[in-house]
Design an enzyme around this catalytic site. Structure first.
Site, PDB file in Angstrom:
ATOM      1  N   GLU A  42       0.883  -1.182   0.000  1.00  0.00           N
ATOM      2  CA  GLU A  42       0.000   0.000   0.000  1.00  0.00           C
ATOM      3  C   GLU A  42       0.911   1.219   0.000  1.00  0.00           C
ATOM      4  O   GLU A  42       1.580   1.499   0.993  1.00  0.00           O
ATOM      5  CB  GLU A  42      -0.898  -0.014   1.242  1.00  0.00           C
ATOM      6  CG  GLU A  42      -1.763   1.238   1.360  1.00  0.00           C
ATOM      7  CD  GLU A  42      -2.441   1.356   2.727  1.00  0.00           C
ATOM      8  OE1 GLU A  42      -2.815   0.331   3.344  1.00  0.00           O
ATOM      9  OE2 GLU A  42      -2.579   2.505   3.197  1.00  0.00           O
ATOM     10  N   ARG A  46       1.302  10.228   0.726  1.00  0.00           N
ATOM     11  CA  ARG A  46       1.837  11.186   1.704  1.00  0.00           C
ATOM     12  C   ARG A  46       3.085  11.839   1.164  1.00  0.00           C
ATOM     13  O   ARG A  46       3.633  12.742   1.771  1.00  0.00           O
ATOM     14  CB  ARG A  46       2.183  10.473   3.008  1.00  0.00           C
ATOM     15  CG  ARG A  46       0.962   9.999   3.713  1.00  0.00           C
ATOM     16  CD  ARG A  46       1.315   9.426   5.050  1.00  0.00           C
ATOM     17  NE  ARG A  46       0.273   8.529   5.443  1.00  0.00           N
ATOM     18  CZ  ARG A  46       0.291   7.795   6.542  1.00  0.00           C
ATOM     19  NH1 ARG A  46       1.325   7.843   7.344  1.00  0.00           N
ATOM     20  NH2 ARG A  46      -0.705   7.011   6.816  1.00  0.00           N
ATOM     21  N   LYS A 130     -11.145  -0.363   7.208  1.00  0.00           N
ATOM     22  CA  LYS A 130      -9.858  -0.162   7.870  1.00  0.00           C
ATOM     23  C   LYS A 130     -10.181   0.379   9.267  1.00  0.00           C
ATOM     24  O   LYS A 130     -10.789   1.455   9.391  1.00  0.00           O
ATOM     25  CB  LYS A 130      -9.029   0.845   7.071  1.00  0.00           C
ATOM     26  CG  LYS A 130      -7.796   1.339   7.794  1.00  0.00           C
ATOM     27  CD  LYS A 130      -6.940   2.235   6.915  1.00  0.00           C
ATOM     28  CE  LYS A 130      -5.784   2.804   7.713  1.00  0.00           C
ATOM     29  NZ  LYS A 130      -4.758   3.436   6.902  1.00  0.00           N
TER      30      LYS A 130
HETATM   31  C1  3PG Z   1      -1.773   4.298   8.144  1.00  0.00           C
HETATM   32  O1  3PG Z   1      -1.834   5.297   7.474  1.00  0.00           O
HETATM   33  O2  3PG Z   1      -2.378   3.286   7.815  1.00  0.00           O
HETATM   34  C2  3PG Z   1      -1.026   4.330   9.424  1.00  0.00           C
HETATM   35  O3  3PG Z   1      -0.320   5.508   9.576  1.00  0.00           O
HETATM   36  C3  3PG Z   1      -0.150   3.177   9.656  1.00  0.00           C
HETATM   37  O4  3PG Z   1       0.042   3.161  11.003  1.00  0.00           O
HETATM   38  P1  3PG Z   1       1.432   2.683  11.662  1.00  0.00           P
HETATM   39  O5  3PG Z   1       2.481   3.600  11.087  1.00  0.00           O
HETATM   40  O6  3PG Z   1       1.218   2.874  13.128  1.00  0.00           O
HETATM   41  O7  3PG Z   1       1.636   1.258  11.267  1.00  0.00           O
END
Ligand code: 3PG
Length: 212
Positions: A42, A46, A130
């Site tokens: 995924e 960002r 999610k």
């Molecule tokens: C996301 O966007 O899915 C999260 O920021 C992932 O979370 P994590 O960095 O705590 O795994």
């Protein structure tokens, strides 16, 4: 709804959430995930190179199922799909984005963390959510409590998931898979420590296998 993608989530149980600092990292990262045994990625919107990274990775590795994360707008959905993304993930739920994806048969897992958000997702025809931010919102206990009334929904807990808590989540039958950045964190990617990413991936998959 395209079920093949969701079958793949269920099969592998782990969706690596990735922030690609520069497009040059896309190819070695795809290679590292595959080396670790995980044909899923995924790529989050960002960083400015997200769409290009999806395109580069996808054209290099046919066997990798690549989706786009942190998708907030219909324009980003279009950019992601044009680049070759095969699924869309959003941190929250935006009816317009979900409706656009449903109308175009694009698999989407929007984020929801409250009963009202889950009900909105159901209204829009979503069956896989999610669950974000999983740990900060109350973790597995909270998920068990709020998922009670929603028998047909499966969840992808994401946010604070790591090697210490993933198997707990996966042991709950309403969890389809978990998402997380710990196997391919931005720091390791920007420092080009791709061997470490491959071994973190392998280790996570091994742990999941042993817990079944
Ligand atoms: C996301 O966007 O899915 C999260 O920021 C992932 O979370 P994590 O960095 O705590 O795994």
């Amino acid at each position: 709804m395209n079920t093949t993608i969701f079958d793949s989530f269920e099969k592998h149980k782990l969706i690596p959430v990735i922030e690609i600092p520069e497009v040059q990292h896309a190819e070695p990262l795809g290679e590292a995930l595959l080396k670790g045994g995980l044909p899923l990625a995924e790529i989050t919107f960002r960083t400015d190179c997200a769409a290009q990274a999806i395109k580069t990775m996808g054209s290099r590795f046919n066997e990798l199922i690549i989706g786009a994360g942190t998708v907030l707008t219909i324009d980003q959905v279009k950019a992601a799909i044009d680049a070759g993304a095969r699924f869309i993930v959003s941190p929250g739920i935006d009816a317009k984005v979900v409706e656009y994806c449903m109308a175009h048969y694009i698999p989407i897992t929007p984020g929801a963390i409250t009963p009202s958000e889950i009900q909105l997702a159901i209204q829009l025809g979503i069956e896989i959510i999610k669950f974000f931010p999983a740990e900060a919102a109350g973790g597995l206990n909270y998920l068990k409590a709020i998922s009670g009334p929603f028998n047909k929904i499966r969840f992808i807990p994401t946010g604070g998931i790591n090697q210490d808590n993933i198997t707990g989540y996966l042991g709950f039958n309403k969890v389809l898979a978990c998402g997380g950045s710990w196997i391919a964190p931005k720091k390791l990617i920007s420092e080009k420590r791709f061997d470490e990413i491959a071994s973190l991936t392998e280790k996570a998959l091994q742990q999941i296998k042993e817990s079944k």
